[in-house]
Design a protein around this motif. Sequence first.
Motif, short mmCIF file in Angstrom:
data_model
loop_
_atom_site.label_atom_id
_atom_site.label_comp_id
_atom_site.label_asym_id
_atom_site.label_seq_id
_atom_site.Cartn_x
_atom_site.Cartn_y
_atom_site.Cartn_z
N PRO A 26 0.81 -1.22 0.00
CA PRO A 26 0.00 0.00 0.00
C PRO A 26 0.84 1.27 0.00
O PRO A 26 0.47 2.26 -0.64
CB PRO A 26 -0.82 -0.12 1.29
CG PRO A 26 -0.86 -1.57 1.59
CD PRO A 26 0.43 -2.14 1.10
N ALA A 27 1.97 1.23 0.71
CA ALA A 27 2.80 2.44 0.81
C ALA A 27 3.37 2.87 -0.53
O ALA A 27 3.57 4.07 -0.76
CB ALA A 27 3.94 2.20 1.81
N VAL A 28 3.65 1.91 -1.41
CA VAL A 28 4.26 2.26 -2.70
C VAL A 28 3.23 2.28 -3.84
O VAL A 28 3.60 2.38 -5.01
CB VAL A 28 5.43 1.30 -3.04
CG1 VAL A 28 6.51 1.40 -1.99
CG2 VAL A 28 4.96 -0.14 -3.21
N LEU A 46 -3.61 -5.72 -5.63
CA LEU A 46 -2.33 -6.19 -5.10
C LEU A 46 -2.39 -6.31 -3.58
O LEU A 46 -1.86 -7.26 -3.00
CB LEU A 46 -1.21 -5.23 -5.51
CG LEU A 46 -0.82 -5.21 -6.99
CD1 LEU A 46 0.16 -4.07 -7.25
CD2 LEU A 46 -0.22 -6.55 -7.41
N VAL A 47 -3.04 -5.35 -2.94
CA VAL A 47 -3.23 -5.41 -1.49
C VAL A 47 -4.19 -6.55 -1.14
O VAL A 47 -3.96 -7.32 -0.20
CB VAL A 47 -3.78 -4.08 -0.95
CG1 VAL A 47 -3.99 -4.15 0.56
CG2 VAL A 47 -2.84 -2.94 -1.31
N ALA A 48 -5.26 -6.68 -1.92
CA ALA A 48 -6.24 -7.74 -1.66
C ALA A 48 -5.61 -9.11 -1.82
O ALA A 48 -5.94 -10.04 -1.06
CB ALA A 48 -7.43 -7.59 -2.62
N ALA A 49 -4.69 -9.28 -2.79
CA ALA A 49 -4.04 -10.58 -2.99
C ALA A 49 -3.28 -11.01 -1.75
O ALA A 49 -3.31 -12.18 -1.35
CB ALA A 49 -3.09 -10.51 -4.19
N PHE A 50 -2.61 -10.06 -1.11
CA PHE A 50 -1.88 -10.35 0.12
C PHE A 50 -2.85 -10.80 1.22
O PHE A 50 -2.66 -11.84 1.85
CB PHE A 50 -1.11 -9.11 0.57
CG PHE A 50 -0.21 -9.33 1.76
CD1 PHE A 50 1.14 -9.53 1.59
CD2 PHE A 50 -0.72 -9.32 3.05
CE1 PHE A 50 1.97 -9.73 2.68
CE2 PHE A 50 0.09 -9.52 4.14
CZ PHE A 50 1.45 -9.73 3.96
N ASN A 51 -3.91 -10.02 1.40
CA ASN A 51 -4.83 -10.31 2.51
C ASN A 51 -5.69 -11.55 2.26
O ASN A 51 -5.97 -12.31 3.18
CB ASN A 51 -5.71 -9.09 2.75
CG ASN A 51 -4.94 -7.94 3.35
OD1 ASN A 51 -4.43 -8.02 4.47
ND2 ASN A 51 -4.80 -6.86 2.61
N ILE A 52 -6.11 -11.75 1.01
CA ILE A 52 -6.94 -12.92 0.71
C ILE A 52 -6.13 -14.21 0.87
O ILE A 52 -6.61 -15.20 1.42
CB ILE A 52 -7.53 -12.82 -0.71
CG1 ILE A 52 -8.54 -11.67 -0.76
CG2 ILE A 52 -8.18 -14.12 -1.13
CD1 ILE A 52 -9.00 -11.33 -2.17
#
Length: 392
Positions: A26-28, A46-52
Amino acid sequence: MLKELRSVLGLSLGHFVIDIYSPVIPAVLPVLIATHGYSYFLAGLLVAAFNITSSLLQPTVGWLSDRKDVTVPFAVPFVLTSVCIGVFGFIGDYPVLLLCSACAAFGAAIFHPGALSAVNRLTKAENRGRLTSIFVIGGNFGFAVGPVFAAVAVGAFGLPGLIFLVIPGLLTAAFSRLIFPAPDGMERKAVVSAEVRGPIPIRPIAMVIGVGALRSWAIFASIAFLPAYFHDHLGVDILMANTLVSLTLLAGVVGQYVGGALSDIFGRKEVTVLGLAAAIPPFALFLLTSGPVSYAALLVFGFFLWSTFSVTVAMAHEVMPGNVGFASGLMLGLAVGAGGIGVAVSGVLADAFSLEAALSTLALPLIAAVALAAAVPYPWKRFGRLIAGETR
């Protein structure tokens, strides 16, 4: 008590390091959007892929730990997560970036349930909220400094500068035997065998997970899009934007400990309901104002929002006392991952309307979380009974 605290602090240090990497993507995002021309939806994915990915794996890891006594050396998740995030800046192919995000989440999924189960075994009912909050605070600090580390590295060297972020992960892996408490298999089996497993209380744990998911939506959507909001709409440079997000997360660190300690005194349910409700007004004030007042409101929002995190984890452990690994995986995996889906939803709203409109809708999951937390079949303490109008 001192031995237990020392062990929890070691686990909290590991939580700090592993969670440095969670907010890096998220920062970048502003840089990724500018460099590759991604839409808000693709960036949010991209953030959702990490969390899912984390949400799917953590309950399984916790279940294997509870039922099959399967453990993975603590060094493994730190190597995997740090390397996958470190190489993020060298990759321009979007599907490969998604894969790196998912693999980094796999490392985090290995660490969290086992570490939190160890914390639970070190606690008692009268200090579970406080000690659990100390463990979670480590992760809060990681979330807080991760964006700053990423911004400094990217600011100095561009996206390839993320490779320097592998250093804390590899150092933790190298010294893992000194940092973390040695597993005590006999003690663990004794604790588990002494607990009455019985059927899993589906309705209570599902409702607690729902509260966690709605809160995670607000947390991760704000982490994901506030840097872009500050940078693109308020003209703040990326370092300052991520510093403001980090300060919000640091306010959450304070809230985390205060909430955990208060839950031992006044009750988990009370602190969860009041903390979530108290987070809504300052967030509205943040969006409606500007300058110092807006920034101060954002810090208050972070304090109250995060004050409920470890409290609901402790609540889940008490709802499922014979399955704390599974409960940990559900709260840190499924609930957080479901919140990650909300990030993608917020991205769609940002693309369709505006980033301001998407952020303003984050009050809705918080309102729903307050209502759901109040309805969880979990006992109120005296303070809660007074709120409910009961006398005794």
